[in-house]
Design a protein around this motif. Structure first.
Motif, PDB file in Angstrom:
ATOM      1  N   MET A  77      12.089  15.031  -4.758  1.00  0.00           N
ATOM      2  CA  MET A  77      13.413  14.964  -4.138  1.00  0.00           C
ATOM      3  C   MET A  77      13.350  14.332  -2.756  1.00  0.00           C
ATOM      4  N   VAL A  78      12.277  14.607  -2.016  1.00  0.00           N
ATOM      5  CA  VAL A  78      12.132  14.086  -0.652  1.00  0.00           C
ATOM      6  C   VAL A  78      11.621  12.650  -0.654  1.00  0.00           C
ATOM      7  N   LEU A  79      10.683  12.330  -1.546  1.00  0.00           N
ATOM      8  CA  LEU A  79      10.006  11.037  -1.482  1.00  0.00           C
ATOM      9  C   LEU A  79      10.798   9.894  -2.102  1.00  0.00           C
ATOM     10  N   ILE A  80      11.642  10.165  -3.085  1.00  0.00           N
ATOM     11  CA  ILE A  80      12.359   9.067  -3.731  1.00  0.00           C
ATOM     12  C   ILE A  80      13.261   8.312  -2.753  1.00  0.00           C
ATOM     13  N   PRO A  81      14.048   8.981  -1.900  1.00  0.00           N
ATOM     14  CA  PRO A  81      14.820   8.211  -0.906  1.00  0.00           C
ATOM     15  C   PRO A  81      13.921   7.388   0.020  1.00  0.00           C
ATOM     16  N   LEU A  82      12.747   7.923   0.392  1.00  0.00           N
ATOM     17  CA  LEU A  82      11.814   7.147   1.209  1.00  0.00           C
ATOM     18  C   LEU A  82      11.310   5.924   0.448  1.00  0.00           C
ATOM     19  N   GLN A  83      11.054   6.091  -0.847  1.00  0.00           N
ATOM     20  CA  GLN A  83      10.600   4.967  -1.660  1.00  0.00           C
ATOM     21  C   GLN A  83      11.675   3.883  -1.756  1.00  0.00           C
ATOM     22  N   ILE A  84      12.926   4.296  -1.841  1.00  0.00           N
ATOM     23  CA  ILE A  84      14.023   3.322  -1.902  1.00  0.00           C
ATOM     24  C   ILE A  84      14.086   2.514  -0.607  1.00  0.00           C
ATOM     25  N   MET A  85      13.974   3.187   0.532  1.00  0.00           N
ATOM     26  CA  MET A  85      14.004   2.481   1.810  1.00  0.00           C
ATOM     27  C   MET A  85      12.799   1.548   1.959  1.00  0.00           C
ATOM     28  N   LEU A  86      11.624   2.034   1.550  1.00  0.00           N
ATOM     29  CA  LEU A  86      10.434   1.194   1.634  1.00  0.00           C
ATOM     30  C   LEU A  86      10.540   0.007   0.677  1.00  0.00           C
ATOM     31  N   GLY A  87      11.122   0.233  -0.504  1.00  0.00           N
ATOM     32  CA  GLY A  87      11.318  -0.851  -1.449  1.00  0.00           C
ATOM     33  C   GLY A  87      12.222  -1.932  -0.888  1.00  0.00           C
ATOM     34  N   ASP A  88      13.245  -1.534  -0.141  1.00  0.00           N
ATOM     35  CA  ASP A  88      14.118  -2.518   0.501  1.00  0.00           C
ATOM     36  C   ASP A  88      13.341  -3.340   1.525  1.00  0.00           C
ATOM     37  N   MET A  89      12.504  -2.684   2.321  1.00  0.00           N
ATOM     38  CA  MET A  89      11.686  -3.395   3.301  1.00  0.00           C
ATOM     39  C   MET A  89      10.704  -4.341   2.611  1.00  0.00           C
ATOM     40  N   ALA A 138       4.582   5.689  -5.011  1.00  0.00           N
ATOM     41  CA  ALA A 138       4.714   5.638  -6.468  1.00  0.00           C
ATOM     42  C   ALA A 138       3.746   6.609  -7.130  1.00  0.00           C
ATOM     43  N   SER A 139       2.540   6.722  -6.587  1.00  0.00           N
ATOM     44  CA  SER A 139       1.564   7.659  -7.130  1.00  0.00           C
ATOM     45  C   SER A 139       2.040   9.098  -6.982  1.00  0.00           C
ATOM     46  N   PHE A 140       2.542   9.444  -5.806  1.00  0.00           N
ATOM     47  CA  PHE A 140       3.023  10.812  -5.594  1.00  0.00           C
ATOM     48  C   PHE A 140       4.221  11.132  -6.484  1.00  0.00           C
ATOM     49  N   LEU A 141       5.094  10.165  -6.706  1.00  0.00           N
ATOM     50  CA  LEU A 141       6.238  10.405  -7.588  1.00  0.00           C
ATOM     51  C   LEU A 141       5.793  10.528  -9.039  1.00  0.00           C
ATOM     52  N   THR A 142       4.816   9.716  -9.445  1.00  0.00           N
ATOM     53  CA  THR A 142       4.288   9.815 -10.806  1.00  0.00           C
ATOM     54  C   THR A 142       3.695  11.194 -11.051  1.00  0.00           C
ATOM     55  N   VAL A 143       2.900  11.672 -10.096  1.00  0.00           N
ATOM     56  CA  VAL A 143       2.272  12.987 -10.249  1.00  0.00           C
ATOM     57  C   VAL A 143       3.306  14.109 -10.137  1.00  0.00           C
ATOM     58  N   SER A 144       4.297  13.943  -9.291  1.00  0.00           N
ATOM     59  CA  SER A 144       5.337  14.968  -9.172  1.00  0.00           C
ATOM     60  C   SER A 144       6.016  15.207 -10.513  1.00  0.00           C
ATOM     61  N   PHE A 145       6.333  14.131 -11.216  1.00  0.00           N
ATOM     62  CA  PHE A 145       6.997  14.302 -12.520  1.00  0.00           C
ATOM     63  C   PHE A 145       6.015  14.742 -13.594  1.00  0.00           C
ATOM     64  N   LEU A 146       4.739  14.377 -13.459  1.00  0.00           N
ATOM     65  CA  LEU A 146       3.729  14.908 -14.383  1.00  0.00           C
ATOM     66  C   LEU A 146       3.631  16.424 -14.219  1.00  0.00           C
ATOM     67  N   LEU A 147       3.533  16.886 -12.975  1.00  0.00           N
ATOM     68  CA  LEU A 147       3.462  18.326 -12.715  1.00  0.00           C
ATOM     69  C   LEU A 147       4.729  19.034 -13.180  1.00  0.00           C
ATOM     70  N   PHE A 183       0.829  -1.206   0.000  1.00  0.00           N
ATOM     71  CA  PHE A 183       0.000   0.000   0.000  1.00  0.00           C
ATOM     72  C   PHE A 183       0.866   1.258   0.000  1.00  0.00           C
ATOM     73  N   TRP A 184       1.816   1.328   0.910  1.00  0.00           N
ATOM     74  CA  TRP A 184       2.631   2.539   0.989  1.00  0.00           C
ATOM     75  C   TRP A 184       3.585   2.653  -0.194  1.00  0.00           C
ATOM     76  N   HIS A 185       4.036   1.520  -0.717  1.00  0.00           N
ATOM     77  CA  HIS A 185       4.866   1.550  -1.922  1.00  0.00           C
ATOM     78  C   HIS A 185       4.070   2.129  -3.084  1.00  0.00           C
ATOM     79  N   MET A 186       2.792   1.746  -3.185  1.00  0.00           N
ATOM     80  CA  MET A 186       1.942   2.253  -4.253  1.00  0.00           C
ATOM     81  C   MET A 186       1.612   3.724  -4.049  1.00  0.00           C
TER      82      MET A 186
END
Length: 464
Positions: free
Chosen positions: A237-249, A199-208, A193-196
């Motif tokens: 910039m802030v969320l991608i490192p969090l996504q990497i850590m969550l992806g590892d978990m 991912a949604s926030f990063l998708t929209v960040s790059f869309l914006l 859930f949190w990975h998704m």
């Protein structure tokens, strides 16, 4: 060539293949739009809060532009979701027959608690800005954003249960719920859930960022456009490192509960201790080995078990119950590679804004090229998730071959072809309309805003 259990003596290879491709095409098209609408709703709510807090009309201008794209995205998400749900009955009748007692209620919860909430307040959000008070309109925006996230929650619950099923018992070949809390909060659900969501926030960040950069290259004079660009790059910039850590978990959770999928992701055929990390290879499922392998000794054991001598199971430990290895292996690397590229673009772009108070044209062009990069990462991640679960539809409970339709392969292929033609056309139209709306906003902007002074840091949102 396997035998269809619902039609004795009939083979299902072609129907199974075409049904899998059709469902994969449908979900690939569908997931593009909820991935945007989930996070874009929260960005719109933030724009409303900022407008109320600061009184600056720039935030309201940003809201008016992006709510159009939200409406378009929401509509396509709803329509494609309905056609996808039909396939449970047409292409996969064995699925609902076997696990419908669990899947049915979860899908109903999504409709009753989330979709009705979104549908009720979407009209207020889209058409009520001048008919209700600002507070009511802001609350409506919040409820729509909350509804999209709640919808994602229930869908991820069902998908996660299919990956790591818990809280049920089998009676006469059918699954019955015995613990709904265990079903909802199954072992992989929180990570997925949190990975998704990220991912949604990063998708929209790059869309914006990409659309704002497109307007910037067209000499947009709108302060709102600059604000959105700066905000979106900051969020990424802030969320991608969090996504990497969550992806590892999430990976460690997959190692525990779906080791065959993890082995396919890593390209590990022979398990044991001190397993190497495969950087590149061409997995060969016939020889059950990798061709052209480039690997680093013991590294996989280190990052998977946090010990250089940690033990990791390989694909050969699971006999024939393994997924198609090459698609999972390469999709995982596409996802990771796109994530790294997004990280570099967000950090470099945000640094350029801080240093120069305006974006170099080369960086703006890069952001335009990255507009839909989130889609690539999301699709690659979903292919890892769904293909990696094979040969099961519900892990350890139901295989795809057991659930597939009895319809002739030709009929399945004809609908697959129709879907593909329709989806290619709709996707092209969607992308064209998004950039068309940006051009229209620029045309109005050229008439409505004076050109900003580059030296006026009090005006420019790029000012430090």
């Amino acid at each position: 060539m396997s035998v269809n259990p619902y039609l004795p003596g009939a083979t299902v290879l072609d129907s199974l293949l075409f049904s899998r491709i059709q469902f994969g095409a449908n979900i690939s098209f569908h997931i593009l739009f909820p991935t945007i609408s989930i996070a874009l709703g929260w960005f719109l709510f933030f724009f409303k809060i900022q407008h109320i807090r600061t009184g600056q009309d720039y935030w309201q201008e940003a809201y008016r532009f992006w709510v159009k794209i939200f409406a378009l995205t929401f509509a396509l998400g709803v329509v494609s979701g309905i056609t996808m749900s039909f396939q449970f009955g047409t292409n996969w009748p064995g699925y609902m027959e076997t696990v419908g007692n669990i899947a049915g209620p979860l899908l109903a919860y999504e409709v009753l608690t989330a979709f009705f909430l979104e549908a009720t307040f979407l009209g207020v959000m889209l058409f009520g800005a001048n008919r209700v008070s600002p507070l009511v309109h802001t609350v409506a925006t919040f409820l729509v954003a909350f509804g999209t996230s709640l919808s994602a929650f229930w869908i991820i619950v069902l998908n996660s249960w299919m990956q790591t099923p818990q809280g049920f018992k089998m009676v006469d070949g059918k699954a019955y719920a015995v613990d709904w809390l265990a079903i909802v909060f199954n072992p992989s659900m929180p990570y997925r859930f949190w990975h998704m969501m990220l991912a949604s926030f990063l998708t929209v960040s790059f869309l914006l960022a990409g659309i704002s950069a497109y307007r910037y290259l067209r000499n947009s004079r709108s302060p709102a456009n600059f604000l959105v660009m700066k905000l979106s790059l900051t969020v990424a910039m802030v969320l991608i490192p969090l996504q990497i850590m969550l992806g590892d978990m999430h990976g460690l959770n997959t190692l525990q509960h779906q080791p065959a999928k993890l082995a396919a992701m890593e390209g590990i055929w022979e398990g044991g201790s001190g397993v190497p990390a495969v950087i590149f290879a061409v997995p060969n499922q016939k020889t059950r080995s990798n061709d052209y392998e480039i690997s680093i000794p013991k590294l996989a054991s280190l990052y998977l078990t946090h010990s250089v001598d940690g033990e990791v199971k390989g694909l050969n430990d699971f006999g024939d119950k393994i997924p198609p290895v090459a698609p999972v292996f390469f999709a995982f690397r596409v996802m990771v590679g796109m994530g790294v590229l997004m990280l570099l673009c967000s950090w470099i772009g945000r640094w350029q804004l801080r240093q120069n108070r305006q974006l170099p044209k080369w960086m703006a062009r890069v952001l335009v090229a990255m507009t839909f990069s989130g889609w690539i990462a999301v699709l690659a991640g979903w292919y890892v998730t769904e293909i990696g679960r094979q040969p099961y539809l519900v892990t350890g409970v139901l295989t795809t071959a057991q659930a597939v339709t009895t319809l002739p392969a030709g009929m399945v292929f004809s609908t697959l072809f129709a879907y593909l033609v329709l989806y290619v056309g709709l996707l092209a139209a969607y992308i064209w309309v998004v950039f068309y709306l940006a051009r229209q906003a620029d045309a109005k902007d050229a008439q409505g805003h004076p050109a900003p002074k580059k030296t006026d840091s009090s005006f420019s949102p790029f000012g430090v």
